[in-house]
Design an enzyme around this catalytic site. Structure first.
Site, PDB file in Angstrom:
ATOM      1  CB  SER A  40     -37.945   4.851  22.991  1.00 10.92           C
ATOM      2  OG  SER A  40     -38.748   4.462  22.217  1.00 10.92           O
ATOM      3  N   GLY A  41     -37.379   4.288  26.776  1.00  6.93           N
ATOM      4  CA  GLY A  41     -36.371   4.387  26.987  1.00  6.93           C
ATOM      5  C   GLY A  41     -36.872   4.137  28.789  1.00  6.93           C
ATOM      6  CG  ASP A  99     -29.806   9.812  26.532  1.00  5.63           C
ATOM      7  OD1 ASP A  99     -29.716   8.372  26.508  1.00  5.63           O
ATOM      8  OD2 ASP A  99     -29.840   9.264  24.856  1.00  5.63           O
ATOM      9  CE  LYS A 110     -36.117  11.662  22.967  1.00  7.28           C
ATOM     10  NZ  LYS A 110     -35.925  10.568  23.741  1.00  7.28           N
ATOM     11  N   GLY A 111     -31.654   9.330  22.071  1.00  6.20           N
ATOM     12  CA  GLY A 111     -31.103   8.363  21.524  1.00  6.20           C
ATOM     13  C   GLY A 111     -30.493   7.845  21.909  1.00  6.20           C
ATOM     14  CD  GLU A 119     -37.449   8.154  21.420  1.00  4.06           C
ATOM     15  OE1 GLU A 119     -36.977   8.018  23.359  1.00  4.06           O
ATOM     16  OE2 GLU A 119     -35.757   8.693  21.218  1.00  4.06           O
ATOM     17  CE  LYS A 137     -30.193   9.786  32.313  1.00  5.26           C
ATOM     18  NZ  LYS A 137     -31.307   9.354  31.998  1.00  5.26           N
TER      19      LYS A 137
END
Length: 239
Positions: A40-41, A99, A110-111, A119, A137
């Site tokens: 996701s993202g 992230d 992440k998140g 995930e 990143k």
């Protein structure tokens, strides 16, 4: 007649082009008849779109396992057949964004989109977990710039906040835009963001999950490969 640019038009950035570069390369790693975990993202969405193009153009038989309502919608639009986790015996490869990525350990945070629980379930279940990121990143020390998200059961949020405060952290309940109140995840829970020193990602991951009421946290200590988009090429980092 030239099109007039509107105020809300999105202008591609250097970061966007790097994300697309790694998304295209990651899509090439998927083979026919694979079951693919769909992260996701923004970067994961680009991968999903590129994978959808391959499925159509090459007539591939591939199934996707989405990690959020958003990735499900993007995959459906891209023409990727979807199955649930309990319908597949195993996941061949999972592709997701991050992230933050620690250069030395390839551990992640992440998140940012609030999907880290689903995930992690899909990513850790896969035979191979690949992360896509642009060079911005990459960090030397995980957690210095990005808070760790905790998905928490609403019933326990106040006790979790108190526990985190006693750990000399500054936890914040994540709030959303477009509505009053906290962000609610796809699982119906709240998110607490907390800056915390991470010397050992695996230990931190376990420690945070041991707090009663925490469903899952955004520290990912397990990752097989990271594709980093740079201005010159896509670099591949492995453990």
């Amino acid at each position: 007649m030239a099109r007039t640019k509107k105020a809300n038009d999105e202008v591609p950035t250097d970061s966007d082009s790097l994300k697309l570069k790694v998304a295209k390369q990651a899509a090439k790693l998927v083979k026919d008849e694979m079951v693919v975990g769909l992260g996701s993202g923004s970067t994961a969405n680009l991968f999903i779109q590129e994978l959808g193009k391959r499925i159509v153009e090459e007539e591939l038989y591939i199934y996707g396992v989405p990690t959020s309502f958003d990735s499900r919608m993007v995959a459906s639009t891209a023409g990727i057949p979807l199955i649930s986790l309990d319908q597949c015996g195993e996941i061949d490869i999972a592709v997701d964004g991050a992230d933050e990525v620690c250069k030395s350990t390839l551990s992640l945070i992440k998140g940012g989109g609030g999907c880290h629980t689903m995930e992690k379930i899909v990513d850790y279940h896969a035979k191979e977990f690949i992360v896509l990121a642009d060079e911005g990143k990459l960090v030397d020390s995980l957690g210095d710039k990005t808070p760790v998200p905790l998905e928490v059961i609403p019933f326990a949020y106040s006790t979790i906040l108190n526990k985190l405060l006693k750990m000399n952290t500054a936890p914040v309940i994540r709030t959303g835009s477009g509505k009053m109140g906290p962000v609610i995840t796809d699982n119906g829970n709240m998110i607490i963001d907390v800056f915390i020193s991470i010397d050992d990602a695996e230990e931190t991951e376990i420690m945070l999950n041991n707090i009663p009421g925490v469903l899952e946290n955004g520290v990912f200590s397990k990752c097989d490969k990271v594709l980093i988009g740079t201005s010159k090429k896509v670099e591949i980092l492995k453990k």
